[in-house]
Design a protein around this motif. Sequence first.
Motif, PDB file in Angstrom:
ATOM      1  N   GLU A   1      -3.969   7.817  -2.742  1.00  0.00           N
ATOM      2  CA  GLU A   1      -3.792   6.492  -2.148  1.00  0.00           C
ATOM      3  C   GLU A   1      -3.716   5.456  -3.263  1.00  0.00           C
ATOM      4  O   GLU A   1      -4.541   5.438  -4.165  1.00  0.00           O
ATOM      5  CB  GLU A   1      -4.948   6.174  -1.212  1.00  0.00           C
ATOM      6  CG  GLU A   1      -5.030   7.117  -0.037  1.00  0.00           C
ATOM      7  CD  GLU A   1      -6.174   6.803   0.899  1.00  0.00           C
ATOM      8  OE1 GLU A   1      -6.953   5.864   0.610  1.00  0.00           O
ATOM      9  OE2 GLU A   1      -6.288   7.478   1.923  1.00  0.00           O
ATOM     10  N   HIS A   2      -2.711   4.587  -3.186  1.00  0.00           N
ATOM     11  CA  HIS A   2      -2.516   3.506  -4.158  1.00  0.00           C
ATOM     12  C   HIS A   2      -2.595   2.175  -3.417  1.00  0.00           C
ATOM     13  O   HIS A   2      -1.575   1.643  -2.984  1.00  0.00           O
ATOM     14  CB  HIS A   2      -1.151   3.614  -4.831  1.00  0.00           C
ATOM     15  CG  HIS A   2      -0.939   4.875  -5.587  1.00  0.00           C
ATOM     16  ND1 HIS A   2      -1.439   5.074  -6.851  1.00  0.00           N
ATOM     17  CD2 HIS A   2      -0.290   6.014  -5.257  1.00  0.00           C
ATOM     18  CE1 HIS A   2      -1.090   6.277  -7.274  1.00  0.00           C
ATOM     19  NE2 HIS A   2      -0.400   6.872  -6.321  1.00  0.00           N
ATOM     20  N   PRO A   3      -3.795   1.610  -3.254  1.00  0.00           N
ATOM     21  CA  PRO A   3      -3.885   0.317  -2.574  1.00  0.00           C
ATOM     22  C   PRO A   3      -3.419  -0.812  -3.483  1.00  0.00           C
ATOM     23  O   PRO A   3      -3.556  -0.739  -4.705  1.00  0.00           O
ATOM     24  CB  PRO A   3      -5.373   0.182  -2.259  1.00  0.00           C
ATOM     25  CG  PRO A   3      -6.044   1.019  -3.285  1.00  0.00           C
ATOM     26  CD  PRO A   3      -5.094   2.133  -3.615  1.00  0.00           C
TER      27      PRO A   3
ATOM     28  N   ARG B   1      -0.041  -1.589   7.050  1.00  0.00           N
ATOM     29  CA  ARG B   1      -0.928  -0.827   6.193  1.00  0.00           C
ATOM     30  C   ARG B   1      -0.637   0.655   6.379  1.00  0.00           C
ATOM     31  O   ARG B   1       0.044   1.052   7.311  1.00  0.00           O
ATOM     32  CB  ARG B   1      -2.388  -1.134   6.518  1.00  0.00           C
ATOM     33  CG  ARG B   1      -2.791  -0.734   7.917  1.00  0.00           C
ATOM     34  CD  ARG B   1      -4.197  -1.227   8.257  1.00  0.00           C
ATOM     35  NE  ARG B   1      -4.618  -0.753   9.556  1.00  0.00           N
ATOM     36  CZ  ARG B   1      -4.314  -1.316  10.710  1.00  0.00           C
ATOM     37  NH1 ARG B   1      -3.578  -2.400  10.738  1.00  0.00           N
ATOM     38  NH2 ARG B   1      -4.754  -0.812  11.847  1.00  0.00           N
TER      39      ARG B   1
ATOM     40  N   ASP C   1       0.855  -1.184   0.000  1.00  0.00           N
ATOM     41  CA  ASP C   1       0.000   0.000   0.000  1.00  0.00           C
ATOM     42  C   ASP C   1       0.889   1.230   0.000  1.00  0.00           C
ATOM     43  O   ASP C   1       1.922   1.268   0.659  1.00  0.00           O
ATOM     44  CB  ASP C   1      -0.905   0.035   1.231  1.00  0.00           C
ATOM     45  CG  ASP C   1      -2.079  -0.917   1.131  1.00  0.00           C
ATOM     46  OD1 ASP C   1      -2.300  -1.468   0.048  1.00  0.00           O
ATOM     47  OD2 ASP C   1      -2.756  -1.100   2.149  1.00  0.00           O
ATOM     48  N   ARG C   2       0.472   2.257  -0.734  1.00  0.00           N
ATOM     49  CA  ARG C   2       1.318   3.440  -0.893  1.00  0.00           C
ATOM     50  C   ARG C   2       0.449   4.680  -0.924  1.00  0.00           C
ATOM     51  O   ARG C   2      -0.644   4.674  -1.481  1.00  0.00           O
ATOM     52  CB  ARG C   2       2.089   3.290  -2.206  1.00  0.00           C
ATOM     53  CG  ARG C   2       3.049   4.353  -2.533  1.00  0.00           C
ATOM     54  CD  ARG C   2       3.907   3.924  -3.729  1.00  0.00           C
ATOM     55  NE  ARG C   2       3.137   3.625  -4.909  1.00  0.00           N
ATOM     56  CZ  ARG C   2       3.016   4.455  -5.944  1.00  0.00           C
ATOM     57  NH1 ARG C   2       3.626   5.606  -5.946  1.00  0.00           N
ATOM     58  NH2 ARG C   2       2.307   4.106  -6.996  1.00  0.00           N
ATOM     59  N   VAL C   3       0.921   5.755  -0.286  1.00  0.00           N
ATOM     60  CA  VAL C   3       0.228   7.038  -0.315  1.00  0.00           C
ATOM     61  C   VAL C   3       1.219   8.093  -0.775  1.00  0.00           C
ATOM     62  O   VAL C   3       2.332   8.179  -0.244  1.00  0.00           O
ATOM     63  CB  VAL C   3      -0.345   7.410   1.071  1.00  0.00           C
ATOM     64  CG1 VAL C   3      -0.945   8.803   1.042  1.00  0.00           C
ATOM     65  CG2 VAL C   3      -1.379   6.400   1.511  1.00  0.00           C
TER      66      VAL C   3
ATOM     67  N   GLU D   1       6.268  10.046  -0.262  1.00  0.00           N
ATOM     68  CA  GLU D   1       5.581   8.758  -0.303  1.00  0.00           C
ATOM     69  C   GLU D   1       5.724   8.059   1.032  1.00  0.00           C
ATOM     70  O   GLU D   1       6.800   8.082   1.639  1.00  0.00           O
ATOM     71  CB  GLU D   1       6.171   7.845  -1.373  1.00  0.00           C
ATOM     72  CG  GLU D   1       5.756   8.151  -2.763  1.00  0.00           C
ATOM     73  CD  GLU D   1       6.217   7.073  -3.746  1.00  0.00           C
ATOM     74  OE1 GLU D   1       7.116   6.288  -3.410  1.00  0.00           O
ATOM     75  OE2 GLU D   1       5.663   7.034  -4.843  1.00  0.00           O
TER      76      GLU D   1
ATOM     77  N   GLU E   1      -2.400   4.395   6.854  1.00  0.00           N
ATOM     78  CA  GLU E   1      -3.628   5.083   7.222  1.00  0.00           C
ATOM     79  C   GLU E   1      -3.446   6.585   7.098  1.00  0.00           C
ATOM     80  O   GLU E   1      -2.366   7.100   7.379  1.00  0.00           O
ATOM     81  CB  GLU E   1      -4.034   4.737   8.653  1.00  0.00           C
ATOM     82  CG  GLU E   1      -4.399   3.293   8.856  1.00  0.00           C
ATOM     83  CD  GLU E   1      -4.855   2.990  10.273  1.00  0.00           C
ATOM     84  OE1 GLU E   1      -4.722   3.871  11.149  1.00  0.00           O
ATOM     85  OE2 GLU E   1      -5.343   1.885  10.498  1.00  0.00           O
ATOM     86  N   THR E   2      -4.510   7.278   6.690  1.00  0.00           N
ATOM     87  CA  THR E   2      -4.459   8.734   6.596  1.00  0.00           C
ATOM     88  C   THR E   2      -5.517   9.328   7.513  1.00  0.00           C
ATOM     89  O   THR E   2      -6.578   8.734   7.729  1.00  0.00           O
ATOM     90  CB  THR E   2      -4.729   9.213   5.155  1.00  0.00           C
ATOM     91  OG1 THR E   2      -6.008   8.745   4.755  1.00  0.00           O
ATOM     92  CG2 THR E   2      -3.679   8.698   4.203  1.00  0.00           C
TER      93      THR E   2
ATOM     94  N   VAL F   1      -0.145  10.844   7.774  1.00  0.00           N
ATOM     95  CA  VAL F   1      -0.094   9.590   7.030  1.00  0.00           C
ATOM     96  C   VAL F   1       0.818   8.658   7.829  1.00  0.00           C
ATOM     97  O   VAL F   1       1.990   8.968   8.043  1.00  0.00           O
ATOM     98  CB  VAL F   1       0.445   9.797   5.600  1.00  0.00           C
ATOM     99  CG1 VAL F   1       0.443   8.487   4.842  1.00  0.00           C
ATOM    100  CG2 VAL F   1      -0.367  10.841   4.867  1.00  0.00           C
TER     101      VAL F   1
END
Length: 94
Positions: free
Chosen positions: A66-68, A29, A4-6, A20, A31-32, A41
Amino acid sequence: MKGDRVEIVVDAGDTTRTYEVVADRAGRRVETAVRRGVVEVSEVTRTGVVVRTARFMANRVLALVEHPVPRVDGSERLLGEDPGVQGSALHPRV
């Protein structure tokens, strides 16, 4: 989930900066949260322990993307996709 990436795009005066936060290990995981004018984040373990946190002033954040990671069990489907049909009329598969 691992992977998972934000991405956070922040106004840095005359330019923008991109940061990132990535869940690097299995069971973690990202979370934001937006609280009191601050965007947080965090990378969190299975048990809820925060490993690291990135904080930004909310009025400086231009984008939060968000890139799940696609789930293997198929629990996430495209909007309008029928689980009993191979392809969907809304999103045809090639």
